[in-house]
Design an enzyme around this catalytic site. Structure first.
Site, PDB file in Angstrom:
ATOM      1  N   ARG A  52      -5.185 -11.328  13.152  1.00 16.17           N
ATOM      2  CA  ARG A  52      -4.865 -10.784  11.831  1.00 16.17           C
ATOM      3  C   ARG A  52      -4.078 -11.842  11.064  1.00 16.17           C
ATOM      4  NH1 ARG A  52      -8.283  -7.937  13.347  1.00 16.17           N
ATOM      5  NH2 ARG A  52      -8.389  -5.661  13.399  1.00 16.17           N
ATOM      6  N   LYS A  71     -11.867   2.243   1.415  1.00 15.31           N
ATOM      7  CA  LYS A  71     -11.171   1.315   0.505  1.00 15.31           C
ATOM      8  C   LYS A  71     -12.196   0.498  -0.291  1.00 15.31           C
ATOM      9  CE  LYS A  71      -7.269   0.722   0.173  1.00 15.31           C
ATOM     10  NZ  LYS A  71      -6.204   1.422  -0.618  1.00 15.31           N
ATOM     11  N   TYR A  92     -11.847   3.938   7.351  1.00 11.41           N
ATOM     12  CA  TYR A  92     -10.767   3.511   6.451  1.00 11.41           C
ATOM     13  C   TYR A  92     -11.235   2.387   5.536  1.00 11.41           C
ATOM     14  CZ  TYR A  92      -6.804   0.727   4.855  1.00 11.41           C
ATOM     15  OH  TYR A  92      -5.956  -0.018   4.074  1.00 11.41           O
ATOM     16  N   ILE A 147      -2.778  12.951  -5.368  1.00  4.85           N
ATOM     17  CA  ILE A 147      -3.565  12.186  -6.357  1.00  4.85           C
ATOM     18  C   ILE A 147      -4.947  12.796  -6.598  1.00  4.85           C
ATOM     19  CG2 ILE A 147      -2.380   9.965  -6.069  1.00  4.85           C
ATOM     20  CD1 ILE A 147      -4.812   9.074  -4.314  1.00  4.85           C
ATOM     21  N   ASP A 206       3.902  10.993  -5.023  1.00  5.81           N
ATOM     22  CA  ASP A 206       3.535  10.891  -3.599  1.00  5.81           C
ATOM     23  C   ASP A 206       3.440  12.288  -3.002  1.00  5.81           C
ATOM     24  OD1 ASP A 206       3.896  10.523  -0.661  1.00  5.81           O
ATOM     25  OD2 ASP A 206       4.110   8.419  -1.205  1.00  5.81           O
ATOM     26  N   THR A 241      -7.368  -3.955   0.409  1.00  5.59           N
ATOM     27  CA  THR A 241      -7.120  -4.583   1.714  1.00  5.59           C
ATOM     28  C   THR A 241      -8.176  -5.641   2.058  1.00  5.59           C
ATOM     29  OG1 THR A 241      -7.204  -4.098   4.097  1.00  5.59           O
ATOM     30  CG2 THR A 241      -8.341  -2.562   2.688  1.00  5.59           C
ATOM     31  N   ASP A 242      -7.779  -6.594   2.886  1.00  5.45           N
ATOM     32  CA  ASP A 242      -8.742  -7.598   3.380  1.00  5.45           C
ATOM     33  C   ASP A 242      -9.780  -6.973   4.318  1.00  5.45           C
ATOM     34  OD1 ASP A 242      -7.109  -7.140   5.613  1.00  5.45           O
ATOM     35  OD2 ASP A 242      -6.791  -9.259   6.069  1.00  5.45           O
ATOM     36  N   GLU A 243      -9.514  -5.727   4.774  1.00  8.16           N
ATOM     37  CA  GLU A 243     -10.450  -5.116   5.731  1.00  8.16           C
ATOM     38  C   GLU A 243     -11.792  -4.814   5.093  1.00  8.16           C
ATOM     39  OE1 GLU A 243      -8.898  -2.369   8.500  1.00  8.16           O
ATOM     40  OE2 GLU A 243      -6.873  -3.119   8.258  1.00  8.16           O
ATOM     41  N   THR A 270       2.718  12.895   2.857  1.00  5.36           N
ATOM     42  CA  THR A 270       1.973  13.172   4.094  1.00  5.36           C
ATOM     43  C   THR A 270       2.866  12.740   5.255  1.00  5.36           C
ATOM     44  OG1 THR A 270       1.036  10.960   4.262  1.00  5.36           O
ATOM     45  CG2 THR A 270      -0.187  12.561   2.905  1.00  5.36           C
ATOM     46  N   ALA A 312     -14.198   1.322   4.838  1.00  3.95           N
ATOM     47  CA  ALA A 312     -15.315   1.709   3.963  1.00  3.95           C
ATOM     48  C   ALA A 312     -14.812   2.530   2.777  1.00  3.95           C
ATOM     49  CB  ALA A 312     -16.352   2.501   4.759  1.00  3.95           C
ATOM     50  N   ASN A 371       0.244  -6.192   6.481  1.00  4.85           N
ATOM     51  CA  ASN A 371       1.664  -6.277   6.126  1.00  4.85           C
ATOM     52  C   ASN A 371       2.545  -5.892   7.307  1.00  4.85           C
ATOM     53  OD1 ASN A 371       2.267  -5.602   2.683  1.00  4.85           O
ATOM     54  ND2 ASN A 371       0.287  -6.184   3.521  1.00  4.85           N
TER      55      ASN A 371
HETATM   56  P1  NAD Z   1       1.432   4.247   4.161  1.00  3.79           P
HETATM   57  O1  NAD Z   1       0.508   5.047   5.019  1.00  3.79           O
HETATM   58  O2  NAD Z   1       2.718   3.770   4.735  1.00  3.79           O
HETATM   59  O3  NAD Z   1       1.796   5.084   2.851  1.00  3.79           O
HETATM   60  C1  NAD Z   1       0.854   5.812   2.137  1.00  3.79           C
HETATM   61  C2  NAD Z   1       1.593   6.720   1.153  1.00  3.79           C
HETATM   62  O4  NAD Z   1       0.619   7.427   0.370  1.00  3.79           O
HETATM   63  C3  NAD Z   1       2.465   7.773   1.835  1.00  3.79           C
HETATM   64  O5  NAD Z   1       3.729   7.823   1.218  1.00  3.79           O
HETATM   65  C4  NAD Z   1       1.691   9.061   1.637  1.00  3.79           C
HETATM   66  O6  NAD Z   1       2.531  10.212   1.561  1.00  3.79           O
HETATM   67  C5  NAD Z   1       0.983   8.784   0.316  1.00  3.79           C
HETATM   68  N1  NAD Z   1      -0.233   9.600   0.172  1.00  3.79           N
HETATM   69  C6  NAD Z   1      -1.243   9.749   1.078  1.00  3.79           C
HETATM   70  N2  NAD Z   1      -2.184  10.577   0.587  1.00  3.79           N
HETATM   71  C7  NAD Z   1      -1.771  10.943  -0.650  1.00  3.79           C
HETATM   72  C8  NAD Z   1      -2.326  11.769  -1.665  1.00  3.79           C
HETATM   73  N3  NAD Z   1      -3.496  12.400  -1.486  1.00  3.79           N
HETATM   74  N4  NAD Z   1      -1.647  11.914  -2.827  1.00  3.79           N
HETATM   75  C9  NAD Z   1      -0.452  11.286  -3.005  1.00  3.79           C
HETATM   76  N5  NAD Z   1       0.124  10.496  -2.079  1.00  3.79           N
HETATM   77  C10 NAD Z   1      -0.527  10.325  -0.916  1.00  3.79           C
HETATM   78  O7  NAD Z   1       0.548   3.059   3.622  1.00  3.79           O
HETATM   79  P2  NAD Z   1       0.950   1.542   3.321  1.00  3.79           P
HETATM   80  O8  NAD Z   1       0.848   0.761   4.580  1.00  3.79           O
HETATM   81  O9  NAD Z   1       2.202   1.513   2.543  1.00  3.79           O
HETATM   82  O10 NAD Z   1      -0.281   1.111   2.398  1.00  3.79           O
HETATM   83  C11 NAD Z   1      -0.193   1.231   0.977  1.00  3.79           C
HETATM   84  C12 NAD Z   1      -1.482   0.719   0.372  1.00  3.79           C
HETATM   85  O11 NAD Z   1      -1.702  -0.632   0.755  1.00  3.79           O
HETATM   86  C13 NAD Z   1      -2.720   1.485   0.826  1.00  3.79           C
HETATM   87  O12 NAD Z   1      -3.587   1.622  -0.291  1.00  3.79           O
HETATM   88  C14 NAD Z   1      -3.354   0.591   1.871  1.00  3.79           C
HETATM   89  O13 NAD Z   1      -4.755   0.782   1.934  1.00  3.79           O
HETATM   90  C15 NAD Z   1      -2.987  -0.777   1.331  1.00  3.79           C
HETATM   91  N6  NAD Z   1      -2.868  -1.850   2.355  1.00  3.79           N
HETATM   92  C16 NAD Z   1      -2.035  -1.709   3.414  1.00  3.79           C
HETATM   93  C17 NAD Z   1      -1.903  -2.750   4.333  1.00  3.79           C
HETATM   94  C18 NAD Z   1      -0.965  -2.670   5.498  1.00  3.79           C
HETATM   95  O14 NAD Z   1      -0.912  -3.610   6.308  1.00  3.79           O
HETATM   96  N7  NAD Z   1      -0.160  -1.633   5.645  1.00  3.79           N
HETATM   97  C19 NAD Z   1      -2.660  -3.926   4.173  1.00  3.79           C
HETATM   98  C20 NAD Z   1      -3.527  -4.017   3.068  1.00  3.79           C
HETATM   99  C21 NAD Z   1      -3.610  -2.979   2.154  1.00  3.79           C
HETATM  100  P1  TYD Z   2      -3.191  -2.027  12.797  1.00  5.36           P
HETATM  101  O1  TYD Z   2      -1.729  -2.220  12.620  1.00  5.36           O
HETATM  102  O2  TYD Z   2      -3.696  -0.651  13.078  1.00  5.36           O
HETATM  103  O3  TYD Z   2      -3.879  -2.649  11.516  1.00  5.36           O
HETATM  104  P2  TYD Z   2      -5.453  -2.920  11.220  1.00  5.36           P
HETATM  105  O4  TYD Z   2      -6.276  -2.246  12.218  1.00  5.36           O
HETATM  106  O5  TYD Z   2      -5.553  -2.278   9.876  1.00  5.36           O
HETATM  107  O6  TYD Z   2      -5.613  -4.403  11.208  1.00  5.36           O
HETATM  108  O7  TYD Z   2      -3.693  -2.956  13.979  1.00  5.36           O
HETATM  109  C1  TYD Z   2      -3.526  -4.367  13.911  1.00  5.36           C
HETATM  110  C2  TYD Z   2      -4.215  -4.968  15.106  1.00  5.36           C
HETATM  111  O8  TYD Z   2      -3.537  -4.545  16.294  1.00  5.36           O
HETATM  112  C3  TYD Z   2      -5.647  -4.510  15.291  1.00  5.36           C
HETATM  113  O9  TYD Z   2      -6.400  -5.593  15.854  1.00  5.36           O
HETATM  114  C4  TYD Z   2      -5.553  -3.381  16.293  1.00  5.36           C
HETATM  115  C5  TYD Z   2      -4.412  -3.832  17.180  1.00  5.36           C
HETATM  116  N1  TYD Z   2      -3.589  -2.768  17.803  1.00  5.36           N
HETATM  117  C6  TYD Z   2      -3.338  -2.817  19.173  1.00  5.36           C
HETATM  118  O10 TYD Z   2      -3.798  -3.716  19.899  1.00  5.36           O
HETATM  119  N2  TYD Z   2      -2.543  -1.838  19.715  1.00  5.36           N
HETATM  120  C7  TYD Z   2      -2.014  -0.841  18.968  1.00  5.36           C
HETATM  121  O11 TYD Z   2      -1.324   0.045  19.521  1.00  5.36           O
HETATM  122  C8  TYD Z   2      -2.282  -0.812  17.553  1.00  5.36           C
HETATM  123  C9  TYD Z   2      -1.726   0.270  16.670  1.00  5.36           C
HETATM  124  C10 TYD Z   2      -3.071  -1.805  17.027  1.00  5.36           C
END
Ligand code: NAD
Ligand code: TYD
Length: 347
Positions: A212, A152, A148, A60, A33, A123-125, A36, A150, A178
């Site tokens: 969502r 993914k 983002y 990475i 990791d 991601t589902d996005e 960041t 695009a 999540n």
């Molecule tokens: P996060 O932002 O909490 O964590 C990302 C991690 O990646 C961090 O620890 C960061 O330091 C590391 N990182 C970033 N750039 C890097 C690089 N160049 N080299 C090495 N490490 C690097 O993200 P998350 O919410 O834990 O998401 C994890 C994965 O799941 C991502 O691929 C995201 O697209 C996917 N995902 C997240 C959600 C969600 O709701 N959070 C939903 C669907 C998919």
């Molecule tokens: P987010 O957690 O950024 O996830 P994603 O955009 O990847 O789905 O946002 C979830 C939803 O919440 C999205 O519809 C945007 C909305 N949102 C707000 O209304 N207010 C906020 O401050 C944030 C961060 C998100």
């Protein structure tokens, strides 16, 4: 089994590493990791002296560093990403670099080392906005809306091209939104919870009617491990939560559970290109591995609120200078920041 986990100091990655050591105590993890703003070693404190957990701080996109750390591993689980839609709108360059070039670098190094399994976390996005009543299965068209999503989708297509062209042993998971412990409070639910806890307004983009498909991170970790161990090579697996709910209703739940007034709800300017609705059909992973989501939203949010209340030191450290300047730009100066983007839009 020795796993090479990328992004294991982030939200889902750290939950996954903890989950793996709880469920597969004889496995080893190389946790790679960059740390960041979103990566946090405090998410891994309990593993600081674990004999089979090795943390490597690196990028990475750095092929040589990846190659050295990945050597000898039996599987890659790739979480590392720039994961926030809003930040990707304001500054897409690091998002494309890490999510596309970083994934490509990992694919190349895993191919060179002939690593037997590669799980790519997506991601589902990538499916974009869904009309009311529809749920995307894995064959749904990819119509990402933000830099983002695009990036993914681009990474997903690269991984799938490696499967087809090189017989590369990859599996992909696409999960919905999540929530749960260790989530950085730039994302919706932890931002709502942590603001409500201190009586700060809860900023809802636009009318707050965007929906969502909420998934507890423990359900996602269980799904990812199931796909890693029992998923078909080359398959994409959706991992969706039990509930689809609008942001406004989520924010109301948070206020009710914390005993706070709805006067904290605050509608702010909408996100450009905001997707209205996500919903997933996850029947493929259920059929192939038996996985199903378990955590209902009300109970999951209650537990998450408790977690943030019990981890005030973690939260205080996360709400540091970077977070405060982020908050100022995205919320306190929201209109000016959005106008700067609008100035570059050609509608
Ligand atoms: P996060 O932002 O909490 O964590 C990302 C991690 O990646 C961090 O620890 C960061 O330091 C590391 N990182 C970033 N750039 C890097 C690089 N160049 N080299 C090495 N490490 C690097 O993200 P998350 O919410 O834990 O998401 C994890 C994965 O799941 C991502 O691929 C995201 O697209 C996917 N995902 C997240 C959600 C969600 O709701 N959070 C939903 C669907 C998919
Ligand atoms: P987010 O957690 O950024 O996830 P994603 O955009 O990847 O789905 O946002 C979830 C939803 O919440 C999205 O519809 C945007 C909305 N949102 C707000 O209304 N207010 C906020 O401050 C944030 C961060 C998100």
């Amino acid at each position: 089994m020795k796993l090479f986990v990328t992004g294991g100091a982030g939200f889902i990655g750290s939950n996954f590493v903890h989950y793996v050591f709880a469920r597969r105590p004889d496995w080893a993890v190389v946790n790679f990791d960059k740390l960041t703003y979103a990566g946090n070693l405090a998410n891994l404190t309990a593993l600081a002296s674990h004999p089979r957990h090795r943390f490597v701080r690196s990028d990475i996109c750095d092929g040589a560093a990846v190659l050295a750390a990945m050597r000898g591993c039996d599987a890659v689980v790739h979480f590392a990403a720039e994961s926030h839609v809003d930040r990707s709108i304001y500054e897409p360059a690091p998002v494309v670099r890490t999510n596309v070039i970083g994934t490509f670098t990992l694919l190349e190094m895993a191919r060179e080392l002939a690593v037997p399994r590669f799980l790519h976390v997506s991601t589902d996005e990538v499916y974009g906005d869904l009309p009311p009543g529809e749920a995307a299965d894995e064959d749904y068209p990819l119509r990402p809306s933000s830099p983002y999503s695009a990036s993914k989708a681009s990474a997903d297509l690269l991984v799938l091209s490696y499967v087809r062209t090189y017989g590369f042993p990859a599996v992909l998971t696409r999960s919905s939104n999540n929530y749960g412990p260790y989530q950085f409070p730039e994302k919706f639910l932890p931002l709502m919870i942590t603001n409500a806890m201190i009586g700060k307004p809860l900023p809802l983009y636009g009318d707050g009617g965007q929906q969502r498909n909420w998934l507890h991170v423990a359900d996602n970790c269980r799904g990812i491990l199931a796909a890693l161990e029992r998923g078909r090579t080359g398959a994409v697996y959706n991992i969706g939560g039990l509930d689809v709910e609008a942001n406004l209703d989520m924010a109301r739940r948070v206020l009710r559970l914390l005993g706070r007034s709805e006067s904290l709800l605050s509608h702010v300017a909408d996100r450009p290109g905001h997707d209205r609705r996500y919903a997933l059909n996850s029947s493929r992973i259920a059929a192939d591995t038996g996985w199903r989501p378990k955590v209902a939203l009300e109970e999951g949010i209650r537990q998450t609120i408790e977690w943030y209340a019990e981890h005030s030191e973690w939260l205080a450290a996360v709400r540091d200078g970077e977070y405060m300047s982020y908050y100022e730009k995205f919320y306190e100066n929201r209109n000016a920041s959005l106008q700067a983007i609008a100035g570059t839009r050609k509608d």
